[in-house]
Design a protein around this motif. Sequence first.
Motif, short mmCIF file in Angstrom:
data_model
loop_
_atom_site.label_atom_id
_atom_site.label_comp_id
_atom_site.label_asym_id
_atom_site.label_seq_id
_atom_site.Cartn_x
_atom_site.Cartn_y
_atom_site.Cartn_z
N GLY A 78 0.77 -1.31 0.02
CA GLY A 78 0.04 -0.08 0.11
C GLY A 78 0.88 1.17 0.01
O GLY A 78 0.12 2.54 0.33
N ARG A 79 2.06 1.06 -0.25
CA ARG A 79 2.88 2.26 -0.26
C ARG A 79 2.40 3.58 -1.20
O ARG A 79 2.98 4.74 -1.07
CB ARG A 79 4.41 1.92 -0.69
CG ARG A 79 4.61 1.30 -1.94
CD ARG A 79 6.08 0.79 -2.41
NE ARG A 79 6.02 0.14 -3.48
CZ ARG A 79 7.13 -0.32 -4.11
NH1 ARG A 79 8.20 -0.66 -3.10
NH2 ARG A 79 7.48 -1.09 -5.24
N THR A 81 -0.86 4.07 -1.64
CA THR A 81 -2.05 4.53 -1.37
C THR A 81 -2.06 5.88 -0.39
O THR A 81 -0.91 5.97 0.24
CB THR A 81 -2.53 3.51 -0.40
OG1 THR A 81 -2.66 2.17 -1.07
CG2 THR A 81 -4.09 3.87 0.24
N ARG A 84 -0.92 6.28 3.44
CA ARG A 84 -0.50 5.11 3.98
C ARG A 84 0.52 5.18 5.10
O ARG A 84 0.60 4.60 6.13
CB ARG A 84 0.49 4.26 2.85
CG ARG A 84 1.20 3.15 3.31
CD ARG A 84 0.48 2.08 3.67
NE ARG A 84 1.20 1.08 4.15
CZ ARG A 84 1.77 0.93 5.45
NH1 ARG A 84 1.61 1.57 6.43
NH2 ARG A 84 2.70 -0.29 5.64
N LEU A 257 -6.00 -0.10 4.43
CA LEU A 257 -5.22 0.96 5.35
C LEU A 257 -5.24 0.81 6.79
O LEU A 257 -4.30 0.79 7.58
CB LEU A 257 -5.41 2.41 4.89
CG LEU A 257 -4.46 3.33 5.20
CD1 LEU A 257 -3.02 3.17 4.67
CD2 LEU A 257 -4.94 4.63 4.60
#
Length: 350
Positions: A78-79, A81, A84, A257
């Motif tokens: 999820g970097r 997102t 994050r 998340l």
Amino acid sequence: MTMVTLTENDDNKSTTRRRRGRKGAEGGGRKEQTDNRVLKQDNANDAATSASLSLTFKPHKSILVHLTEETPTWYECGRHTAGRDDTIFIVDSNNKDDGGGKRQQSRKVTSNSPHLVEKFETLAEQIYQHELELLKSQSSDGGGEGGGVKSSDERWVENTMRRGTLKDRVAAMSVTVSSDPVHKLYALDMLLDMCGCSVTGGNNSQPNARVGQMAAEAILDLFLNTLLPPHRKLVPFSARPLYLYESSGSRTLSPRLLLLWHYEALIKKRYASFLSNYLGRTLASDSSLDEYKRMALQTATDLLRDVPEGESTLLSMIANKLGDPSRKIASCAGHQLRMVLEKHPATIQV
């Protein structure tokens, strides 16, 4: 995308009405008493309004967290997102604009109320448990994304964790965690239990020295190579900007998340337990042999050199052993500190 939303119950809404003190003969004392009643009523109404807000989420039908070649570790998931890596400090420092389109750092930090943190933690744990159940059901029936019937190797590893020799059990637990750290955290808990530093209500007594040392070596490898990010400290759940998602109609929060934030807090808790309940107890114990104290010092040094999490605790552990009654341990502590300074010269200022 499934989102976490905040709903409000109409039945619990309340209207705050201020009472006015009587004038004239009753004087200032009665007015002060009335003001105190008003304050208490306002606080009670605020609490009722806060309690009326409930967090809900729609259970997902596919696995939220996957480790791939592009994201081989949980802290890289999820970097891309939005939000994050947000914390209450990062968000507040980016909230102020100087009028020219440039952001200025603000010293004000907005904190989350304990009640809000508790609500989000409860929801995050529900999402995490649903994720585990989803993976388990997909593995058993062979359907769904990321599912499939367990291979013979996986079944052998799980059986070895419970019925093998000590060395084989430790190796099997280590392989299980490293293969899927997010969904197989139970194997790490089994290793921590062998070290006497359980966080799930297991064994917290002084472990057998040999068993504890073998488990500690596996745990060290997992923390260094799988569980701890090498470039930053772990963020506690309470330091996430949960207040941004507090009221109904505000931002929506991705369950993925929230799950990653929650998992990071779980790792932080387990790492802190390992430092205090195993390394700290081994180094402080008068009954520990010098051999195990030297190994504990080496473990503390390896962690201090390679990861920033818990650095102040580890540095204190090593420095305190400079005055150990045993000359061998004191000499070992001095040698380990020199190794740390070689890699991190700035530590000398501490």
